[in-house]
Structure formats: structure tokens, C-alpha cells
Design a protein around this motif. Structure first.
Motif, PDB file in Angstrom:
ATOM      1  N   GLN A  47      18.246  24.520   4.279  1.00  0.00           N
ATOM      2  CA  GLN A  47      18.103  24.682   5.726  1.00  0.00           C
ATOM      3  C   GLN A  47      19.176  23.873   6.453  1.00  0.00           C
ATOM      4  N   LYS A  48      19.646  24.403   7.564  1.00  0.00           N
ATOM      5  CA  LYS A  48      20.631  23.671   8.347  1.00  0.00           C
ATOM      6  C   LYS A  48      19.938  22.708   9.293  1.00  0.00           C
ATOM      7  N   ALA A  49      20.660  21.679   9.656  1.00  0.00           N
ATOM      8  CA  ALA A  49      20.119  20.656  10.550  1.00  0.00           C
ATOM      9  C   ALA A  49      21.181  20.288  11.572  1.00  0.00           C
ATOM     10  N   PHE A  50      20.727  19.911  12.749  1.00  0.00           N
ATOM     11  CA  PHE A  50      21.602  19.414  13.800  1.00  0.00           C
ATOM     12  C   PHE A  50      21.273  17.942  14.032  1.00  0.00           C
ATOM     13  N   LEU A  51      22.311  17.157  14.135  1.00  0.00           N
ATOM     14  CA  LEU A  51      22.151  15.713  14.251  1.00  0.00           C
ATOM     15  C   LEU A  51      22.585  15.251  15.628  1.00  0.00           C
TER      16      LEU A  51
ATOM     17  N   GLY B 225      26.129   3.903   7.694  1.00  0.00           N
ATOM     18  CA  GLY B 225      25.296   2.924   8.386  1.00  0.00           C
ATOM     19  C   GLY B 225      24.844   3.352   9.759  1.00  0.00           C
ATOM     20  N   MET B 226      25.409   4.448  10.306  1.00  0.00           N
ATOM     21  CA  MET B 226      24.986   4.915  11.622  1.00  0.00           C
ATOM     22  C   MET B 226      23.580   5.491  11.552  1.00  0.00           C
ATOM     23  N   SER B 227      22.813   5.319  12.605  1.00  0.00           N
ATOM     24  CA  SER B 227      21.491   5.924  12.714  1.00  0.00           C
ATOM     25  C   SER B 227      21.606   7.212  13.514  1.00  0.00           C
ATOM     26  N   VAL B 228      20.848   8.223  13.108  1.00  0.00           N
ATOM     27  CA  VAL B 228      20.908   9.527  13.766  1.00  0.00           C
ATOM     28  C   VAL B 228      19.500  10.085  13.927  1.00  0.00           C
ATOM     29  N   GLU B 229      19.374  11.025  14.848  1.00  0.00           N
ATOM     30  CA  GLU B 229      18.168  11.836  14.973  1.00  0.00           C
ATOM     31  C   GLU B 229      18.481  13.205  14.397  1.00  0.00           C
ATOM     32  N   ALA B 230      17.589  13.718  13.574  1.00  0.00           N
ATOM     33  CA  ALA B 230      17.820  14.988  12.885  1.00  0.00           C
ATOM     34  C   ALA B 230      16.824  16.029  13.351  1.00  0.00           C
ATOM     35  N   ASN B 231      17.317  17.246  13.578  1.00  0.00           N
ATOM     36  CA  ASN B 231      16.475  18.396  13.894  1.00  0.00           C
ATOM     37  C   ASN B 231      16.745  19.460  12.840  1.00  0.00           C
ATOM     38  N   ILE B 232      15.794  19.642  11.932  1.00  0.00           N
ATOM     39  CA  ILE B 232      15.946  20.572  10.825  1.00  0.00           C
ATOM     40  C   ILE B 232      15.376  21.919  11.232  1.00  0.00           C
ATOM     41  N   ILE B 233      16.222  22.942  11.264  1.00  0.00           N
ATOM     42  CA  ILE B 233      15.815  24.266  11.735  1.00  0.00           C
ATOM     43  C   ILE B 233      15.055  24.984  10.627  1.00  0.00           C
TER      44      ILE B 233
END
Length: 406
Positions: free
Chosen positions: A207-211, A254-262
């Protein structure tokens, strides 16, 4: 007779007041509402998670014993080989003991040499030779163990790669709980994300995800689900999901991200703002009056939602929905909120990518023109474009909600 007359007069007064209120509320000053438009656009539904950017292969370097640091390389960003020495702990006591063992071994070797010359002369001589040989072997074993102990005080690279980070300073005391080096190949990279256990069944590999990263606001950052940890964390009630990053990603380790997995999407659907839906109906405007239209809800985005029913592209709907307005109620449309946010910069995507609006989507035509001058050719870019527009939609919706609740 007089009592009957008074009652009749009272009833007529109440009826007149009701009629006056009805006329006032429906003709002279009907309720004020805000609207949006149904549009044809891509729509998607995502699972949210948070994570950290890491190399796919890396390892920590920690001391095995608690000792003072006497040597640390200045090698951050440098390529190292597995086994290369990166630092050393205080080993003066161990080296002194090793020197003493080496001296003792030398003496034992000389004693064994003399005993070897006489070992065939008598049984006592042979016994002495065997005892001295045993002592020498024991000394060699102790020396080997001491060298292993000394080697454990050396901090070595666990694998080929780059020194990603170094912590600690010479003179400090460090032990097994202190990470002194992070070593690994800087690429490929991945995001290690945590997803709530209630939603993990929606996620599969591929699945693709947008960060979203605060370091790159408004930028389309993509990833792909590569692996899901079979066992979750029962304390935090989360599962670990690995998202592989493309080679050209601007994210750093080391960067923090928010992930939205479609996990569900459609390239084309009738969508309206989520707040325009009230259960299984939406409200449309028909000749200045409110009319409820039954619908079935499809894919739920963060701001926009797919609907199926007798709603066509461009249909004006109340947004937010007004449950207090019955069918046939005359209304007034308030356009002031739309004009107030026309200049809002759409530079930051919403938490969850939804739909790429066409030029007529959003709350009013003027706002739609400002936000979506052109529909992106790339479907992925369309989703990101929709997320940006959704952010502006949220500003409009919140302002409307605040006005209605006053």
C-alpha cells in the motif's frame, strides 16, 4: 358568554402570533446558512500513524562494561568497515595483568624446557614434566581469556556502513545502557511507524502512504508499506509498520513524520464536505428552501466524503448540515465566511490526503478558483493537491461551525 368570548380572543391572538413568527422567520428574516458544492473528484481513506526515519540496516554500539572512556573517534559521517575500532575504554588494569601473565608464561616455558631434557630419566622427572606442561597450558588459557576481556573494552563497528551519530566524550563513564555510536548504511531508508491495533487489519504490504514532516511543509512525501510486525505492543496497543522510502526522499535519518497509509480509494466519486452529511441524508437548496436528500456514505476522507444518491456534480448542499431545519424551510445563504478566507494560503496539507478537487469544488466558486486553478496530471499529486485544498476547507468549516453555535 363573556368567558367564551375571551377564550376565542386568546386563541386568535396566539394564532396571529404564530402566523407572525412564521412569516418573520420564513419570509422577512429566514435562517442564515452556509453552503458548499458536490463535486466529482478522487477520494481516499487512510490509516494514520506516527513514526521515525531510520536506515533499513543499522546497529547501536554500546559498551559491555561500565568504564571510563579514554578514546573516541571523530568519525560522524565517515564510512567504516565491520570490526573497525571506534573507541576504547580504560583498560590499564587489564593490560597490567596481561603483562604479568606474559612474564609468568615465559618463566613456565623455560621451566618446561629444562624438565623436558630430564623427563626420560625417571618417573619423577616425567611427572614433573607433565605438571609443568599443564601449568603452561593453563597460563596460555588465562592469557587468551584476558585478551578477550581486553577486546571487550574496544568499541568496534558492528557492520559496514557510515557512522550516523556519535555520543559521549572522552573522560566520561559509559556502560551497557549508553549508546555511543549508530552505524549503518545511510540508504535505503524507511519509516518505522506505530499504528493503532484497531486499524492494523486494514494495512497490507504494497500500500502507498503519504508522509507529513514539519521540515517540509506542503511537500508531497511518499512511501510504500514493506512490512508489518506480526506481534503488537499490548501496553501501547499499537503495531509496528515499516514504510520504505524512495531513493530521492528529502527526509533525513531521525526525523519524525506523520504517516497516512491509503487502504481504500476511488479515482472519481461524488464528494461533499464531511460536515454536510447528517446520518443518511444531506440538505440541498431547492428554490430557496431546504430539502433533504437520502444518500449512502462511501469512502470517508478526513474532510470530504463520498456519497451515493440523487446528488449531481455542482449541487449546492448545506455545510454544515442543519438538523434543526425541516424540509421546506426558507433560508438565506451567507457568503461572508467564504470571502473572509479567500486569502488564506494553502501551503500545508491536511493530516489525511482525501480528494483532488476539480475547479468547482470547495465551499464557494471564488475560493475554488483560488485554490485549484488546475487539476494535477499525476494521480498522486492530485491526492496531495486535494489535501492542501482540504486544509482550506477545514478553516472555512470551523469558522462556519463557530458562527452557527453562537
Amino acid at each position: 358568554m363573556k368567558l367564551g368570548h375571551l377564550i376565542a380572543t386568546g386563541v386568535l391572538a396566539i394564532a396571529a402570533a404564530g402566523a407572525g413568527y412564521y412569516a418573520y422567520s420564513n419570509f422577512l428574516y429566514p435562517p442564515l446558512v452556509t453552503t458548499s458544492y458536490a463535486s466529482v473528484a478522487p477520494v481516499s481513506e487512510a490509516v494514520y500513524g506516527t513514526g521515525t526515519v531510520e536506515p533499513e540496516r543499522w546497529a547501536k554500539v554500546v559498551p559491555l562494561q561500565r568504564r571510563r572512556l579514554i578514546e573516541l573517534c571523530r568519525c560522524e559521517g565517515q564510512v567504516v568497515r565491520a570490526g573497525q575500532i571506534l573507541g576504547r575504554q580504560d583498560d590499564a588494569e587489564e593490560r597490567s595483568a596481561l603483562d604479568q601473565m606474559e612474564i609468568n608464561r615465559g618463566q613456565l616455558e623455560r621451566d618446561l624446557g629444562r624438565a623436558e631434557k630430564d623427563r626420560d630419566k625417571s618417573d619423577a622427572a616425567r611427572t614433573e614434566y607433565e605438571q609443568r606442561w599443564t601449568k603452561l597450558e593453563e597460563a596460555k588459557s588465562r592469557i587468551a581469556a584476558q585478551k578477550v576481556h581486553l577486546d571487550s573494552l574496544l568499541l568496534k563497528a558492528p557492520l559496514d556502513g557510515m557512522v550516523l551519530r556519535r555520543d559521549g566524550e572522552v573522560g566520561e563513564i559509559a556502560g551497557p545502557t549508553d549508546v555511543l555510536f549508530w552505524v549503518g548504511p545511510p540508504a535505503p531508508m524507511q519509516v518505522v511507524a506505530e499504528v493503532n491495533e484497531e486499524e492494523i487489519n486494514r494495512i497490507v504490504s504494497g500500500q502507498k502512504a503519504f508522509l507529513r514532516s514539519e521540515a517540509f511543509p506542503g511537500r508531497a512525501l511518499r512511501a510504500t508499506v514493506s512490512q508489518i510486525t506480526p506481534k503488537g505492543d499490548p501496553t501501547r496497543k499499537t503495531f509496528r509498520v515499516y514504510l520504505r522510502l524512495p531513493q530521492d526522499t528529502p527526509l533525513r535519518i531521525g526525523m519524525s513524520v506523520e504517516a497516512n497509509i491509503i487502504f481504500r480509494e476511488k479515482p472519481s466519486a461524488i464528494v461533499v464536505p464531511a460536515e454536510a452529511i447528517a446520518g443518511d441524508w444531506v440538505q440541498v437548496i431547492d428554490d430557496g428552501q431546504v430539502r433533504r436528500v437520502p444518500i449512502k456514505v462511501g469512502i470517508r476522507g478526513n474532510r470530504n466524503t463520498e456519497i451515493n444518491g440523487d446528488i449531481a456534480k455542482g449541487t449546492t448542499v448545506l455545510s454544515p448540515a442543519r438538523r434543526d431545519l425541516a424540509d421546506g424551510t426558507r433560508i438565506r445563504i451567507d457568503n461572508s465566511l467564504t470571502r473572509a478566507v479567500e486569502s488564506t494560503p494553502a501551503t500545508e496539507p491536511a493530516d489525511q490526503p482525501i480528494a483532488a478537487p476539480e475547479p468547482t469544488l470547495v465551499t464557494e466558486p471564488t475560493l475554488a478558483t483560488a485554490v485549484t486553478a488546475a487539476t494535477p496530471a499525476d494521480p498522486d499529486d492530485a491526492v496531495i493537491s486535494a489535501a492542501i485544498s482540504a486544509h482550506v476547507d477545514s478553516v472555512v468549516s470551523d469558522a462556519r461551525r463557530n458562527l452557527v453555535n453562537r
